[in-house]
Design a protein around this motif. Structure first.
Motif, PDB file in Angstrom:
ATOM      1  N   ALA A 112      43.736 -13.178 -95.477  1.00 29.39           N
ATOM      2  CA  ALA A 112      45.082 -12.830 -95.916  1.00 29.39           C
ATOM      3  C   ALA A 112      45.314 -11.335 -95.836  1.00 29.39           C
ATOM      4  N   ASP A 113      46.597 -10.950 -95.916  1.00 27.39           N
ATOM      5  CA  ASP A 113      46.940  -9.526 -95.891  1.00 27.39           C
ATOM      6  C   ASP A 113      47.862  -9.130 -97.039  1.00 27.39           C
ATOM      7  N   ALA A 114      48.082 -10.036 -98.012  1.00 25.36           N
ATOM      8  CA  ALA A 114      49.027  -9.751 -99.095  1.00 25.36           C
ATOM      9  C   ALA A 114      48.508 -10.310-100.410  1.00 25.36           C
ATOM     10  N   PRO A 115      48.944  -9.717-101.534  1.00 27.06           N
ATOM     11  CA  PRO A 115      48.509 -10.181-102.854  1.00 27.06           C
ATOM     12  C   PRO A 115      49.410 -11.293-103.371  1.00 27.06           C
TER      13      PRO A 115
ATOM     14  N   TYR B 118      52.303   4.514-103.644  1.00 29.06           N
ATOM     15  CA  TYR B 118      50.871   4.188-103.511  1.00 29.06           C
ATOM     16  C   TYR B 118      50.675   2.706-103.262  1.00 29.06           C
ATOM     17  N   ALA B 119      51.432   1.907-104.014  1.00 30.03           N
ATOM     18  CA  ALA B 119      51.170   0.475-103.974  1.00 30.03           C
ATOM     19  C   ALA B 119      51.778  -0.224-102.778  1.00 30.03           C
TER      20      ALA B 119
ATOM     21  N   GLN C 165      46.985  -3.534 -98.750  1.00 31.79           N
ATOM     22  CA  GLN C 165      47.148  -2.358 -99.582  1.00 31.79           C
ATOM     23  C   GLN C 165      46.466  -2.561-100.928  1.00 31.79           C
ATOM     24  N   ALA C 166      46.724  -1.639-101.852  1.00 29.91           N
ATOM     25  CA  ALA C 166      45.929  -1.585-103.077  1.00 29.91           C
ATOM     26  C   ALA C 166      45.976  -2.870-103.892  1.00 29.91           C
ATOM     27  N   GLU C 167      47.196  -3.463-104.048  1.00 31.23           N
ATOM     28  CA  GLU C 167      47.288  -4.661-104.884  1.00 31.23           C
ATOM     29  C   GLU C 167      46.460  -5.803-104.316  1.00 31.23           C
ATOM     30  N   ALA C 168      46.576  -6.011-103.011  1.00 30.15           N
ATOM     31  CA  ALA C 168      45.824  -7.106-102.384  1.00 30.15           C
ATOM     32  C   ALA C 168      44.329  -6.835-102.447  1.00 30.15           C
TER      33      ALA C 168
ATOM     34  N   GLY D 221      50.934  -5.947-110.481  1.00 26.78           N
ATOM     35  CA  GLY D 221      50.009  -7.006-110.134  1.00 26.78           C
ATOM     36  C   GLY D 221      48.544  -6.668-110.268  1.00 26.78           C
ATOM     37  N   PHE D 222      48.207  -5.525-110.850  1.00 27.86           N
ATOM     38  CA  PHE D 222      46.807  -5.184-111.039  1.00 27.86           C
ATOM     39  C   PHE D 222      46.294  -5.897-112.295  1.00 27.86           C
TER      40      PHE D 222
END
Length: 422
Positions: free
Chosen positions: A304-307, A29-30, A339-342, A93-94
């Motif tokens: 940005a595209d990342a967490p 998922y992440a 994705q979800a984290e970011a 990272g949530f």
């Protein structure tokens, strides 16, 4: 003061399981939103000639498309999703503390006009020091009961504003409530200055969109300068990659020269990276450390595209909290591959600072596939340049202006969960 309760939604572990967000499935998922792994950074090889300022000659502004919404306007929806992903644990990272609907606080004078730049101190029962928030041009600020450690049903605050003495309040307010606080004698003057910072991820995964973004923001900077000639404007730039790259963070302090800002943007190229997370926390720290003027409308766009790296997520949110105390409204612009984290970090940081969540869409045909946001309210897709100008206008006027009908590319209805389906 007037308190307007709203409906508070709570999700369950059953819903979490129904959505497939279990601990055993969380890695998929992440980290795998598309068939192509986000850890693979394509090497950027420019094939088109550039002008002398570093911009590709074949690109024009008005190409990229984006959606936008403000989680502060529908606080229960983001809290519901945050409650789901919170169970996945900090190793992904949530950041915790966002699983309760926000409390909307609006500072007004005795005439009902919003008070900009009021200082609100929130006393959290489990914090060593008060949370500090600045009200936006619309007088609004957001309190997160979980993150700000607010006891259920009780809100202890002090408010200081120009022209008024500091007032202390003990309010009966809980998650999802909206509260108006009246400060007699306070000024409702609109800001006459604008400090705007662009914070850009320049790693290799951004290569397919960075050149378009540069062209878009060159036009945006010039449009804002023309649109608000009476406003004293300054521009700053922060670019970042990750540890082991040619650089981690580079910052360019505020300048009043549009030409200098355009030159700075033109110099940027994509490269480095290599894994999914990036040095977002250090970029946020550099952004908070810029020379923001106290009496200006303060806006930062994070493209940005990342967490952040999972172990640095709390630090990144802490820097958003610093910006919150400075009155800097953060507007993330999520790019392809998000994705979800970011998304969770971007939306949490935007909610904290009184900003909103923007995200590029596939309508432009530029970049890798763009994921639809989770637990999203209804929103419109429009040109990115028009959207950014509208958001800056709202920060200068205190009034939200949506797109005109002719400028809407498409409209997306409210996203429903599986348990809401007939």
């Amino acid at each position: 003061m007037r308190i307007r309760p709203t409906v508070v939604l709570f999700s369950s572990l059953a819903l979490l399981a129904g959505l497939g967000l279990t601990l055993t499935a969380c890695h998929q998922y992440a980290y795998r939103a598309h068939d192509e792994s986000p850890a693979v950074n394509r090497r950027y090889q420019p094939v088109e000639p550039r002008d002398r300022d570093g911009y590709r000659r074949d690109l024009r502004s008005g190409t990229l498309t984006a959606g936008h919404f403000d989680d502060g306007q529908d606080p229960a929806r983001f809290a519901q999703w945050a409650d789901q992903v919170d169970t996945l644990g900090p190793e992904h990272g949530f950041v915790s503390g966002f699983d309760q609907p926000a409390i909307q606080l609006t500072i007004l004078n005795e005439h009902g006009d919003p008070v900009h730049n009021a200082t609100v101190r929130v006393q959290g029962s489990r914090l060593s020091s008060d949370r500090v928030i600045r009200s936006g041009t619309d007088g609004r600020c957001v309190i997160l009961p979980g993150y700000d450690a607010v006891d259920r049903g009780v809100l202890q605050i002090s408010v200081a504003a120009e022209g008024s003495r500091t007032m202390r309040h003990s309010l009966s307010a809980g998650p999802g409530d909206s509260v108006d606080v009246v400060m007699h004698g306070s000024s409702s003057r609109l800001p006459e200055k604008l400090d705007l910072a662009l914070v850009i991820d320049t790693t290799g995964s951004m290569s397919d969109e960075l050149e378009y973004l540069k062209v878009e923001f060159r036009a945006i900077v010039e449009r804002i300068a023309e649109r608000f000639p009476q406003v004293d404007q300054r521009w700053a730039l922060v670019v970042y990659r990750d540890k082991g790259d040619a650089y981690v963070v580079k910052d360019y302090e505020f300048t009043s020269s549009v030409g200098k800002m355009v030159d700075r943007l033109g110099d940027q190229r994509a490269g480095g990276g290599g894994d999914y997370p990036e040095a977002v926390d250090e970029a946020m720290q550099q952004t908070a450390g810029l020379g923001w003027r106290d009496d200006a409308a303060k806006v930062a766009f994070l493209i940005a595209d990342a967490p952040p790296h999972a172990e640095r997520s709390e630090d990144a949110i802490a820097q958003a909290s610093v910006m919150r105390g400075q009155g800097v409204a953060l507007y993330p612009v999520a790019s392809s591959g998000v994705q979800a984290e970011a998304e969770h970090f971007f939306r949490a940081a935007a909610l904290l600072t009184g900003g909103g969540y923007s995200f590029l869409t596939d309508d432009s045909g530029v970049g890798n596939p763009h994921g639809e946001p989770h637990e999203a309210p209804s929103y419109s897709v429009q040109r990115l340049d028009d959207l950014i100008v509208q958001l800056v206008e709202s920060e200068l006027t205190g009034q939200t202006r949506g797109p005109q009908r002719r400028d809407i590319v498409r409209e997306v209805p409210e996203v429903q969960d599986e348990h809401d389906q007939p």
